[in-house]
Structures are given as C-alpha cells and as structure tokens.
Design an enzyme around this catalytic site. Structure first.
Site, PDB file in Angstrom:
ATOM      1  N   LYS A  89      29.472  35.222  38.389  1.00  0.00           N
ATOM      2  CA  LYS A  89      30.652  34.826  37.624  1.00  0.00           C
ATOM      3  C   LYS A  89      30.447  33.512  36.869  1.00  0.00           C
ATOM      4  O   LYS A  89      31.112  33.256  35.875  1.00  0.00           O
ATOM      5  CB  LYS A  89      31.862  34.752  38.543  1.00  0.00           C
ATOM      6  CG  LYS A  89      32.268  36.140  39.041  1.00  0.00           C
ATOM      7  CD  LYS A  89      33.521  36.115  39.877  1.00  0.00           C
ATOM      8  CE  LYS A  89      33.995  37.520  40.211  1.00  0.00           C
ATOM      9  NZ  LYS A  89      33.093  38.220  41.151  1.00  0.00           N
TER      10      LYS A  89
HETATM   11  C1  LIG Z   1      32.965  39.613  41.342  1.00  0.00           C
HETATM   12  C2  LIG Z   1      31.744  40.109  42.056  1.00  0.00           C
HETATM   13  C3  LIG Z   1      31.329  41.452  41.979  1.00  0.00           C
HETATM   14  C4  LIG Z   1      32.124  42.506  41.251  1.00  0.00           C
HETATM   15  O1  LIG Z   1      32.110  42.346  39.852  1.00  0.00           O
HETATM   16  P1  LIG Z   1      33.234  43.047  38.935  1.00  0.00           P
HETATM   17  O2  LIG Z   1      33.039  42.488  37.585  1.00  0.00           O
HETATM   18  O3  LIG Z   1      34.554  42.638  39.556  1.00  0.00           O
HETATM   19  O4  LIG Z   1      33.005  44.520  39.019  1.00  0.00           O
HETATM   20  C5  LIG Z   1      30.152  41.810  42.620  1.00  0.00           C
HETATM   21  N1  LIG Z   1      29.441  40.917  43.323  1.00  0.00           N
HETATM   22  C6  LIG Z   1      29.805  39.622  43.444  1.00  0.00           C
HETATM   23  C7  LIG Z   1      28.975  38.696  44.250  1.00  0.00           C
HETATM   24  C8  LIG Z   1      30.964  39.166  42.801  1.00  0.00           C
HETATM   25  O5  LIG Z   1      31.334  37.871  42.922  1.00  0.00           O
END
Ligand SMILES: *Cc1c(COP(=O)(O)O)cnc(C)c1O
Length: 446
Positions: A89
C-alpha cells in the site's frame, strides 16, 4: 481527491489509453520513468512537477529498483514491500501524500483526512502524509483489536498532523462513524474532510505501474510473449490495477485472483455468482473482506460500460446480498481471470516449502497468491506472484509455518521501544466529531 463520486458511485477514467506502441521503449526505463509515462496519460500536471512528485514519493523506498521481480524456483516474486510500512500500500500512498499536497498548494486549501482501519491501510496512509503542512489525518482503529505491531506502526508516528483514535468498539463501528460523518455534508465541508480509502482512483493508478515494470522486465529477460500475474486479493484494488494494465495493452495471459477462505471473489470468477458470506479471521488479515470496494469498477466494464445495468446489479446486491452475471460460452465469467482459494493449511505449507527449498521467506498474504498461482502455471507464460507484505510484519505465521523465529526487519525492531501517541474515544459519532472540532480549525465558516 473526492474519493466517491457525488452520486455515490466510483470514478473511472473517461477512456483507457492503448500503449502497445510504447512497450518496447518503456522496457528500458527505470521504475520512476515508467511511473512518469503512465501518470502523464491520466494526470494533467507540468512535466517537471510530476517528475519531482514521483522522485520524492519513491526516494524513501529501501530498494533501488523500488519493486524488483526476483526469480525464486519456477516463478518470479514481485516484491512490493520496500516502503516505510513494509506493505504494497505504500507504493500508492506515498505518491498520494505528495500528490494531494501539491494540489492543495495550488488551490491554497487544506485537507483533513478521516480513515477507519483494521491495520495496513491506516499505517500506510499515516506514513504517506505525516509532517505535511496542509494535511491532517485522523485514523480510527478498533481499540485492542489491531495486531500490536500494526497498531505501533500507526501510534509511534508523533508528527503534529497525525491523530490516532482508538475507538472502544469494532472495526464496523469505526467505519459506521466515518460514513456518517462523511454524509453530514455541512460538517464535511466545514472541516474539508477527505478520504484515502482503497476506492481512491489515484491509488489504483499508482499501482498500474508495477504491472508494467515487472511485466516488461520479465518479458524482455525471458523472451516469452505473455506473462501471468497472481494477486493476493481483498478489496480488489491491486488486481484491478492489473486489469487496467491488461486493457492498456500489456501482454498478460492471465490475471490469477487469489483469496483466502473469505472467497466471495474467487467464487464469483468461477461461477458468476457474487454473494455475501461471513468474514472469518485468517492468517492473511488484510484479505479478510467480503464486499470488495473496487469490484464495481471492474463490473462496469464487464457489463459493457452500461451504467444503468451496473446500478441495477449493485442495487440488487445491496438488497439481496447476492447477484449473478451470465457465464460466457467457454463457461467462465471472463477469460482473462482465473481464481482460487489459498486456505490456512496451504498458506503455511507454501511458506514452509519456499523456505525449505529456496531459503525464501514470504508473508502469509504472498503465500496465498503463490499457492493459487502455482495451480495455473503454463510453460511459456512466466508467473509473476505479487508479494504484498514483508514477512517480518507477520512473524507469528512464519513461526507457525517453519517452527523458527526467522522474520525480522530493522524498522519493526526500532518500533519496539518507540514512544506512542493515541487517544481513546467511545464508539460514538459525537465523541469523534468533538475530537476533530477541538483539534483542528474549521476551514470554512459554512
Ligand atoms: C491490502 C492488502 C492486500 C489486498 O489488496 P486489495 O487491493 O485490497 O485487493 C493483500 N495483501 C496485503 C499485505 C495488503 O495489505
């Protein structure tokens, strides 16, 4: 910056650019330069400003390639965890912080971001905007219900513009308070409230880049004509970026959607039925989601860009908790997608096997994607598995899988004794409203 559109729907670009004639040139560019080329197609900013935003956003990353695709056994692992909170993120939220600040300066405005989090998003958002002049951020988390490490990643940020609120309730309480405050348009206006949740288009946009950077790199080095991506999925933001990359002309053979036991999306791509189940806790908590907030964007394309039909489907889902799309002639919803479930057992076994065979440690979210990706291997299409978090963020799962305490990271060790700042508030809308009112000035007299 508005997050949701004013009619409650999601924003999408007017059209999807076709970049096939540029792929060869792009395959020689750095991560930052590919970012520049892609963002320029969607964002109207002077070139030098955009370049400087991009350079500043990726300077804090620990790896010079930003998002390297490393060969491990028969697959490549696209490591997206070199940002300050060690999860993918950061790639979008570091950019968003700089981008929002630039726009606010241009308009001479301020922004108060309000977020509800069960972990990863809150810390990545805080690290994206900490210390910025024109932005304050209020992040609500359910008190005592966030993994201690993830809580520390938020509360150990002491900048004046960061306000952590431990709400005496559940994550749903936090979300309800947030949604109600956003619906109070007078308050929203008076305090210039904004959101950074995963439906924010700028986040999806910044994530398109690593599909190109990794895809082009693997295509060039392997001589293959197409690549496959496997993506551990929760809110459908990450894999949606892959879908845009595909629509823009990146030669992708399959997008492999991997869920844990919270499998609404993998069921959809196998059966055409999108129906709610209960959320169950797993080893990959950032994917413990049922309603995927970005899915509506994909559905729009899947129903032939027919907004009326899309609204009907969404209304039906909100009313009945279920809706259905017809399957194509080949028996699937969309032939670019494959889908599968990586359950707790296969998550642990995958972590263990990659450690035993290759000495490679992966976090449980990544392991879900690898486990499902391996079931869709094709000889002439290299598999790129997205690694969404650093294993040290989930050291308990690593211990469970390998029997050893192997996962460490210096950022996390530093947190152990770091001072924290956090305010406890009751799960009450008025308490949160009063907190905001007493900590930042109103921006308008409205
Ligand atoms: C947010 C997240 C996901 C999922 O991603 P999306 O965009 O919500 O599908 C997977 N792995 C980790 C470590 C995350 O923080």
């Amino acid at each position: 910056m508005m997050g949701l559109a004013s009619d409650g729907g999601l924003l999408i670009p007017e059209s999807i650019p076709d970049v096939r004639d540029r792929l060869e040139a792009w395959s020689k560019l750095s991560y930052q330069d590919i970012t520049f080329e892609i963002l320029k197609l969607f964002v109207d900013l002077p070139d030098d400003e955009l370049r400087s935003l991009i350079d500043r956003s990726y300077a804090p990353f620990e790896h010079s390639e930003i998002a390297p695709a490393v060969p491990v056994g028969d697959i490549r692992i696209l490591e997206l965890f070199y940002g300050p909170t060690l999860a993918f993120k950061d790639i979008a939220l570091q950019f968003l912080g700089n981008f929002f600040e630039y726009i606010l300066e241009q308009r001479n405005q301020r922004l108060n971001i309000l977020a509800a989090t069960s972990g990863d998003t809150g810390s990545a958002a805080i690290h994206g905007v900490r210390g910025r002049d024109r932005i304050n951020i209020f992040v609500m988390h359910p008190k005592g219900r966030v993994a201690p490490l993830q809580e520390k990643q938020m509360t150990a940020v002491l900048d004046d513009n960061v306000f952590n609120l431990a709400v005496e309730g559940t994550f749903d309480d936090c979300q309800r308070i947030m949604k109600t405050l956003f619906r109070d348009l007078k308050f929203k206006d008076r305090y210039a409230l904004g959101a950074v949740n995963s439906v924010n288009w700028a986040r999806v946009l910044a994530q398109i880049v690593y599909y190109f950077s990794a895809g082009l790199y693997v295509l060039t080095t392997s001589g293959a004509e197409r690549v496959r991506f496997s993506v551990p999925t929760g809110n459908f933001g990450d894999i949606l970026a892959g879908y845009y990359a595909y629509r823009m002309g990146l030669p992708i053979g399959k997008l492999i959607l991997a869920t844990n036991e919270n499998d609404i999306l993998s069921r959809f791509f196998k059966t055409g039925e999108y129906s709610l189940g209960d959320v169950v806790p797993t080893l990959s908590p950032s994917m413990d989601i049922q309603v995927a907030s970005n899915f509506e964007r994909y559905l729009y394309y899947q129903v032939g860009e027919d907004s009326i039909r899309l609204s009907q489907l969404i209304d039906q889902f909100e009313k009945d908790g279920a809706m259905r799309l017809p399957l194509g002639p080949d028996g699937c919803v969309d032939e670019i997608f494959e889908a599968g479930i990586g359950d707790t057992d296969s998550t642990l076994k995958t972590i263990r096997r990659y450690y035993d065979e290759y000495g490679y440690l992966m976090d449980p979210h990544t392991a879900v994607g690898v486990a499902v990706g391996e079931t869709f291997m094709k000889e002439d299409e290299p598999l790129i598995a997205l690694a969404t978090a650093h294993p040290a963020k989930f050291s308990q799962a690593i211990l469970d899988a390998t029997g050893q305490d192997l996962a460490h990271h210096k950022y996390l060790e530093l947190l152990r004794d770091a001072p924290t700042r956090c305010e406890t508030v009751p799960a009450d809308l008025e308490a949160v409203r009063a907190y905001i009112e007493s900590h930042v000035p109103a921006t308008t007299t409205g």
